[in-house]
Write a protein that holds these residues in place. Structure first.
Motif, mmCIF file in Angstrom:
data_model
loop_
_atom_site.group_PDB
_atom_site.id
_atom_site.type_symbol
_atom_site.label_atom_id
_atom_site.label_comp_id
_atom_site.label_asym_id
_atom_site.label_seq_id
_atom_site.Cartn_x
_atom_site.Cartn_y
_atom_site.Cartn_z
ATOM 1 N N LYS A 181 19.722 10.190 -18.119
ATOM 2 C CA LYS A 181 20.381 10.500 -16.833
ATOM 3 C C LYS A 181 21.784 9.920 -16.795
ATOM 4 C CE LYS A 181 16.452 11.388 -13.890
ATOM 5 N NZ LYS A 181 15.492 10.878 -12.932
ATOM 6 N N VAL A 185 6.585 14.211 -18.689
ATOM 7 C CA VAL A 185 7.255 13.117 -17.985
ATOM 8 C C VAL A 185 8.760 13.398 -17.839
ATOM 9 C CG1 VAL A 185 7.819 10.645 -18.163
ATOM 10 C CG2 VAL A 185 5.506 11.426 -18.676
ATOM 11 N N PHE A 186 9.377 13.901 -18.886
ATOM 12 C CA PHE A 186 10.812 14.241 -18.812
ATOM 13 C C PHE A 186 11.046 15.362 -17.794
ATOM 14 C CE2 PHE A 186 13.855 12.515 -22.109
ATOM 15 C CZ PHE A 186 13.103 11.398 -22.413
ATOM 16 N N ARG A 187 10.198 16.399 -17.871
ATOM 17 C CA ARG A 187 10.409 17.538 -16.957
ATOM 18 C C ARG A 187 10.210 17.106 -15.510
ATOM 19 N NH1 ARG A 187 7.468 21.368 -21.231
ATOM 20 N NH2 ARG A 187 9.313 21.628 -22.540
ATOM 21 N N ASN A 188 9.217 16.217 -15.275
ATOM 22 C CA ASN A 188 9.011 15.723 -13.910
ATOM 23 C C ASN A 188 10.203 14.916 -13.426
ATOM 24 O OD1 ASN A 188 6.566 16.935 -13.613
ATOM 25 N ND2 ASN A 188 5.388 15.157 -14.315
ATOM 26 N N ALA A 189 10.941 14.322 -14.379
ATOM 27 C CA ALA A 189 12.131 13.550 -14.004
ATOM 28 C C ALA A 189 13.361 14.462 -13.927
ATOM 29 C CB ALA A 189 12.360 12.437 -15.011
ATOM 30 N N ILE A 229 14.568 7.816 -20.182
ATOM 31 C CA ILE A 229 14.884 8.674 -19.035
ATOM 32 C C ILE A 229 16.144 8.167 -18.325
ATOM 33 C CG2 ILE A 229 14.051 9.311 -16.717
ATOM 34 C CD1 ILE A 229 11.288 9.752 -18.049
ATOM 35 N N SER A 230 16.223 6.843 -18.102
ATOM 36 C CA SER A 230 17.447 6.345 -17.441
ATOM 37 C C SER A 230 18.666 6.580 -18.326
ATOM 38 C CB SER A 230 17.423 4.857 -17.071
ATOM 39 O OG SER A 230 16.205 4.295 -17.255
ATOM 40 N N TRP A 232 9.788 5.153 -22.663
ATOM 41 C CA TRP A 232 10.171 6.369 -21.938
ATOM 42 C C TRP A 232 11.053 6.114 -20.719
ATOM 43 C CZ3 TRP A 232 4.972 9.552 -21.970
ATOM 44 C CH2 TRP A 232 4.662 9.882 -23.308
ATOM 45 N N GLU A 233 10.696 5.057 -19.934
ATOM 46 C CA GLU A 233 11.504 4.729 -18.748
ATOM 47 C C GLU A 233 12.964 4.569 -19.150
ATOM 48 O OE1 GLU A 233 11.026 4.390 -15.384
ATOM 49 O OE2 GLU A 233 9.129 5.342 -15.974
#
Ligand code: AMP
Ligand code: GLY
Length: 432
Positions: free
Chosen positions: A63, A85-89, A59-60, A55-56
């Motif tokens: 972005k 987790v995506f929405r929090n990011a 997410i990067s 996931w990390e």
């Protein structure tokens, strides 16, 4: 727009294909994808796992590449909370949040939800104590001639449901799930449920619930064929093929589904204050035009997606944006006339231990001539860019026809153009 699709099966290939078809989508990435998404126009794979370890990186990546939104295919990442987790990011994602995903990841949670909100479903009881479960099974068979359905509470990759014809079979399943822990934690708690007669129908739907507002809009109906062999014989599989729409799903049954199942489900999702922006799957048993809910899945069905998406006469990327923006109610759905038949080719030995690494030969001209779309599932590209088998369900051939018969004929004409060592398929998709 740039889109990221999470998952590696046939459903994800279909999602990537349908999204890439949109003029508004400039590129689709599939993580980790498969041999089909690797070959699709405007699409490529990124090597990040669809489990929490990946996931990390996802997410990067999202972005850095300025991905406009992500679509999650399978249930496991949703149950593990990928949407949260995506929405929090700060990233837009199509998928149920962790709380809503319990509608699929826990049978006890989903049955409790159904009862609380009056969704029509089979009578059931849940147990964490083996003795009590066995005693319930004993009483059930003393007063009923129907089989008893035993469901492991947790996610069990299609192995968590046993239909027991008598007490001995029921007891064997209870011992295996609850005492021998053959499914690990997933089988420690079980739901025991009355057997329902009827024909199964899958209704996939879009959901845009957030902040106590939103709606659920159903897609055209579909039917999976779960047993390995023709005539519904043999062991259960992940799905041997699908059709859409379902000819025996009457208008009366559809109206009953809306009032007895869809509306109370929406009411429950709103009341429970779920953040549910994604897809929901209703597994129905339909008997004499009355629907009962067997299960929810918090994702699109596989292989139903491979039959339903080709009938969409609208832009799937627009649908995703309308879900994210809470505008589903006014979205303009339109469906192609006609039908899709999508049989699945499986590896030799599936659903038991199966072969892998066999080269798949495809006569592309036949696929072009019949206008059949190949969706890869357990198939990857080797170093020579050939498609080779890597999973049990290898691929689906989605054939569109102006009617069900034409779709069936095209699908099986195309099946003759595909070959790999040990290949198997059912000949009666849509005819069972
Ligand atoms: P589920 O995971 O709950 O959908 O169960 C898997 C499969 O088991 C379904 O697709 C049905 O074929 C069958 N099944 C589940 N519950 C019942 C029931 N109450 N009566 C008859 N068949 C069932
Ligand atoms: N085809 C049934 C499922 O996706 O679970």
């Amino acid at each position: 727009m740039k889109v990221l699709v999470i998952g590696s099966g046939g459903r994800e290939h279909a999602l990537a294909w349908k999204l890439a078809e949109s003029e508004k989508v400039s590129y689709v990435y599939a993580a980790p994808g498969n041999g089909g998404t690797a070959r699709e126009a405007k699409c490529s794979n990124v090597p990040f796992a669809d489990n929490p370890e990946g996931w990390e990186q996802l997410i990067s990546f999202a972005k850095k590449e300025e991905i406009d939104f992500t679509v999650v295919g399978p249930e496991a990442p949703l149950a593990e909370g990928i949407a949260d987790v995506f929405r929090n990011a700060g990233l837009a994602i199509i998928g149920a949040d962790k709380k809503s995903a319990e509608l699929e990841s826990s049978k006890v949670f989903s049955k409790t939800f159904m009862k609380k909100y009056g969704v029509r479903t089979a009578v059931s009881e849940s147990f964490s104590d083996y003795e009590k479960a066995a005693s319930y099974a004993g009483h059930y068979f003393a007063s009923s001639l129907k089989p008893l359905v035993i469901k492991a509470d947790g996610l069990a990759a299609g192995k968590g449901v046993v239909i027991a014809a008598d007490y001995n079979e029921a007891n064997n399943a209870l011992v295996s799930f609850m005492k021998d822990s053959t499914l690990g934690e997933a089988g420690k708690t079980v739901v025991l449920e009355e057997f329902l007669e009827g024909k199964e129908v899958s209704v996939l739907a879009a959901v845009d619930v957030k902040d106590n507002k939103g709606s659920i809009v159903p897609f055209i109906s579909a039917r999976d064929h779960k047993r390995r062999f023709d005539g519904g014989e043999g062991p259960n599989t992940g799905g041997m093929g699908a059709i859409a729409p379902v000819p025996d799903y009457s208008e009366k049954a559809q109206a009953d589904f809306i009032t007895s199942i869809l509306q109370p489900t929406l009411e429950g999702i709103l009341q429970e204050q779920m953040d549910y922006r994604g897809f929901i799957f209703f597994g129905l048993m339909v008997h004499e035009d009355a629907c009962s809910l067997l299960e929810y899945n918090v994702r699109l069905g596989d292989p139903e997606t491979q039959a339903v998406l080709p009938l969409m006469d609208f832009d799937f990327a627009d649908l995703c944006v309308s879900i994210l923006e809470g505008r589903l109610q006014s979205f303009d759905f339109s469906w192609k006339e006609g039908a899709v038949c999508a049989p699945v080719a499986v590896a030799g030995g599936y659903p038991g231990t199966y072969r892998k690494g066999d080269v798949i030969s495809i006569d592309e001209k036949v696929l072009q001539d019949t206008d059949v779309k190949l969706f890869a599932a357990g198939a990857v590209l080797n170093n020579d860019d050939q498609l080779v088998t890597s999973g049990g369900r290898v691929l689906a051939l989605s054939a569109y026809g102006t009617n069900a018969e034409e779709a069936w004929n095209k699908a099986y004409q195309a099946m003759d153009a595909v070959q790999f060592e040990g290949m198997g398929y059912r000949k009666d998709i849509g005819k069972e």
